[in-house]
Design a protein around this motif. Sequence first.
Motif, PDB file in Angstrom:
ATOM      1  N   LEU A   1     -35.827 -34.629 -35.256  1.00 25.87           N
ATOM      2  CA  LEU A   1     -34.403 -34.895 -35.301  1.00 25.87           C
ATOM      3  C   LEU A   1     -34.075 -35.972 -36.336  1.00 25.87           C
ATOM      4  N   LYS A   2     -34.941 -36.947 -36.399  1.00 25.00           N
ATOM      5  CA  LYS A   2     -34.729 -37.998 -37.396  1.00 25.00           C
ATOM      6  C   LYS A   2     -34.668 -37.389 -38.783  1.00 25.00           C
ATOM      7  N   LYS A   3     -35.649 -36.544 -39.021  1.00 25.76           N
ATOM      8  CA  LYS A   3     -35.718 -35.869 -40.320  1.00 25.76           C
ATOM      9  C   LYS A   3     -34.451 -35.086 -40.568  1.00 25.76           C
TER      10      LYS A   3
ATOM     11  N   GLU B   1     -37.546 -25.864 -27.000  1.00 25.59           N
ATOM     12  CA  GLU B   1     -37.315 -27.001 -27.873  1.00 25.59           C
ATOM     13  C   GLU B   1     -35.817 -27.269 -27.994  1.00 25.59           C
ATOM     14  N   LYS B   2     -35.076 -26.205 -28.233  1.00 20.28           N
ATOM     15  CA  LYS B   2     -33.629 -26.366 -28.391  1.00 20.28           C
ATOM     16  C   LYS B   2     -33.002 -26.873 -27.103  1.00 20.28           C
TER      17      LYS B   2
ATOM     18  N   GLY C   1     -24.389 -34.565 -41.800  1.00 22.90           N
ATOM     19  CA  GLY C   1     -23.172 -34.021 -41.229  1.00 22.90           C
ATOM     20  C   GLY C   1     -23.398 -32.939 -40.207  1.00 22.90           C
ATOM     21  N   SER C   2     -24.109 -31.902 -40.620  1.00 24.58           N
ATOM     22  CA  SER C   2     -24.188 -30.726 -39.780  1.00 24.58           C
ATOM     23  C   SER C   2     -24.976 -30.955 -38.516  1.00 24.58           C
ATOM     24  N   MET C   3     -26.123 -31.592 -38.662  1.00 24.94           N
ATOM     25  CA  MET C   3     -26.923 -31.794 -37.465  1.00 24.94           C
ATOM     26  C   MET C   3     -26.351 -32.901 -36.606  1.00 24.94           C
ATOM     27  N   GLY C   4     -25.719 -33.844 -37.242  1.00 28.21           N
ATOM     28  CA  GLY C   4     -25.144 -34.934 -36.479  1.00 28.21           C
ATOM     29  C   GLY C   4     -24.176 -34.418 -35.431  1.00 28.21           C
ATOM     30  N   ASP C   5     -23.467 -33.381 -35.804  1.00 27.27           N
ATOM     31  CA  ASP C   5     -22.523 -32.820 -34.869  1.00 27.27           C
ATOM     32  C   ASP C   5     -23.231 -32.226 -33.664  1.00 27.27           C
ATOM     33  N   ALA C   6     -24.328 -31.607 -33.941  1.00 34.38           N
ATOM     34  CA  ALA C   6     -25.019 -30.926 -32.853  1.00 34.38           C
ATOM     35  C   ALA C   6     -25.742 -31.888 -31.948  1.00 34.38           C
ATOM     36  N   PHE C   7     -26.305 -32.911 -32.496  1.00 33.62           N
ATOM     37  CA  PHE C   7     -27.212 -33.734 -31.703  1.00 33.62           C
ATOM     38  C   PHE C   7     -26.579 -35.009 -31.193  1.00 33.62           C
ATOM     39  N   SER C   8     -25.670 -35.550 -31.939  1.00 37.48           N
ATOM     40  CA  SER C   8     -25.150 -36.839 -31.490  1.00 37.48           C
ATOM     41  C   SER C   8     -23.646 -36.864 -31.508  1.00 37.48           C
TER      42      SER C   8
END
Length: 323
Positions: A116-118, A75-76, A125-132
Amino acid sequence: MGRPPCCDKEGVKKGPWTPEEDIILVSYIQDHGPGNWRTVPTKTGLSRCSKSCRLRWTNYLRPGIKRGNFTEQEEKMIIHLQDLLGNRWAAIASYLPQRTDNDIKNYWNTHLRKKLKKLQTGCEGSMGDAFSGSRQIPRGQWERRLQTDIQMAKRALSEALSPEKPYCLSGSNSNPSDSSSSFSSTKPSQSLCYASSAENIARMLKGWMKSPPKSSRTNSSVTQNSFNNLVAAGADTASSGAKGPNSVELSENFESLFEFHQSLESSNSDQLSQSFSPEATVLQEERKPDIGAEIMPFSLLEKWLLDEASCQEKLGYGDAKFF
DNA sequence: AAGGGTATCAACCGCAGAGGG
DNA sequence: GCCCTCTGCGGTTGATACCCT
């Protein structure tokens, strides 16, 4: 001048494949190898479009396909590779041994996109860095990040292809508490590590014979139902003694498939390439070398990736982590 | 139990690229 | 260079199972 249709639409069967059709296709490909799909329908007598045959083979019957739940690691990887490569599912699939692009695409569309939307709305902030993040960071950083991304992909691939590891890509192994990647815990008999198309079929059939599930969601609903019908038909004829015209043929087909399946299980890669030379060559000529990696030596690319990954590790570059 | 909504995934569709003649 | 065929790819659809009310 229009493009000619890949097949004449009339008389061409559409929709779910039946196990009979699967058997015909698999046995044909065992004999002749994949490719030249144009002629497959005519030579097999299948009233299917050549495209449909190819798709069925590549997405379902092809050896080495793993089906079912994705591990957390997979998944990752998908998330990361999607971020890196975009919707180039075939490219992503090349990093995920045993997964088809269609499978990954489906999984992305049904699970990961929502997830990812969730996550993104939840912790911007935190996930935004990782994914986009790659689309927002400056160029210099972006390039460094790209390097790291490639490194991660290489590491993941090397892990996936590591001979010390079990055949299945098993993030669940490394993370036993992970309940989301629980195909091994809930259905140990359906480990979903498919070694061959025949094995795919045999596995499904065996599963059905053992315990026809109430729900077919863990596997292909359509095909399993078809198998169920087939098995039921076989059981009927066995109990009644009345054999239909096709039942003998079908049971023979299944017997041979089981034999193939068993010999595959008992063979190592060398034996395999010797005893099943037509199939083995066929398999090795498949377009995705990492699919079915357990039965063939690493490709040059894979070797290169592994070598470089180990070099980087020695240099201390291997500290990159997923998230 | 019934009906409607939702999730899942196999399969289809159409376009594009590769390669041969 | 053009045409044609074959194959691969990504987006989308449709059937089915599951879930919720």
